[in-house]
Design a protein around this motif. Sequence first.
Motif, PDB file in Angstrom:
ATOM      1  N   MET A   1       0.816  -1.194   0.000  1.00 54.21           N
ATOM      2  CA  MET A   1       0.000   0.000   0.000  1.00 54.21           C
ATOM      3  C   MET A   1       0.864   1.263   0.000  1.00 54.21           C
ATOM      4  SD  MET A   1      -3.407   0.853   1.157  1.00 54.21           S
ATOM      5  CE  MET A   1      -4.101   2.381   1.570  1.00 54.21           C
ATOM      6  N   ASN A   2       1.933   1.263   0.714  1.00 57.35           N
ATOM      7  CA  ASN A   2       2.817   2.422   0.756  1.00 57.35           C
ATOM      8  C   ASN A   2       3.420   2.702  -0.609  1.00 57.35           C
ATOM      9  OD1 ASN A   2       2.399   3.075   3.384  1.00 57.35           O
ATOM     10  ND2 ASN A   2       4.121   1.888   4.174  1.00 57.35           N
ATOM     11  N   ARG A   4       2.063   2.037  -3.545  1.00 57.53           N
ATOM     12  CA  ARG A   4       1.019   2.635  -4.389  1.00 57.53           C
ATOM     13  C   ARG A   4       0.802   4.104  -4.037  1.00 57.53           C
ATOM     14  NH1 ARG A   4      -4.036  -1.427  -5.204  1.00 57.53           N
ATOM     15  NH2 ARG A   4      -2.979  -2.797  -6.670  1.00 57.53           N
ATOM     16  N   LEU A   5       0.738   4.393  -2.772  1.00 55.70           N
ATOM     17  CA  LEU A   5       0.536   5.772  -2.323  1.00 55.70           C
ATOM     18  C   LEU A   5       1.697   6.650  -2.778  1.00 55.70           C
ATOM     19  CD1 LEU A   5      -1.186   7.770  -0.740  1.00 55.70           C
ATOM     20  CD2 LEU A   5       0.080   7.111   1.316  1.00 55.70           C
ATOM     21  N   LEU A   6       2.888   6.133  -2.696  1.00 52.50           N
ATOM     22  CA  LEU A   6       4.060   6.876  -3.134  1.00 52.50           C
ATOM     23  C   LEU A   6       4.014   7.126  -4.641  1.00 52.50           C
ATOM     24  CD1 LEU A   6       6.757   8.120  -2.357  1.00 52.50           C
ATOM     25  CD2 LEU A   6       7.806   5.891  -2.775  1.00 52.50           C
ATOM     26  N   VAL A   8       1.278   7.236  -6.522  1.00 54.38           N
ATOM     27  CA  VAL A   8       0.194   8.191  -6.773  1.00 54.38           C
ATOM     28  C   VAL A   8       0.647   9.603  -6.442  1.00 54.38           C
ATOM     29  CG1 VAL A   8      -2.103   8.924  -5.975  1.00 54.38           C
ATOM     30  CG2 VAL A   8      -1.678   6.507  -6.488  1.00 54.38           C
ATOM     31  N   LEU A   9       1.361   9.781  -5.344  1.00 55.22           N
ATOM     32  CA  LEU A   9       1.849  11.105  -4.962  1.00 55.22           C
ATOM     33  C   LEU A   9       2.869  11.628  -5.982  1.00 55.22           C
ATOM     34  CD1 LEU A   9       2.220  10.855  -1.098  1.00 55.22           C
ATOM     35  CD2 LEU A   9       0.553  12.180  -2.392  1.00 55.22           C
TER      36      LEU A   9
END
Length: 89
Positions: A1-2, A4-6, A8-9
């Motif tokens: 999850m981290n 993916r978030l990275l 996306v950011l």
Amino acid sequence: MNARLLIVLIVLVAVIGSALGVVYARHDSRRQAVRLGELENERDALIAEWSRLQLEQAFLADAGQVESRARDDLRMQSPESVNILVVRP
């Protein structure tokens, strides 16, 4: 999850940076177009002034104009023929 978030950011920052780049490029393009118009107007004015100056120079260099101004403004006269000396090389 981290991860993916990275990702996306990173993509979000890239998209925002790209959008800001486009806005800046369009603003700069418009500013340059306005400056080009100003310079073209200045060029046209200078061309018109140059044409007027060329006409004025041609008028003032005319022999009849020079003689007329010499007689009227400077009160010059042609010398008598006895006072004219012709020098030959």
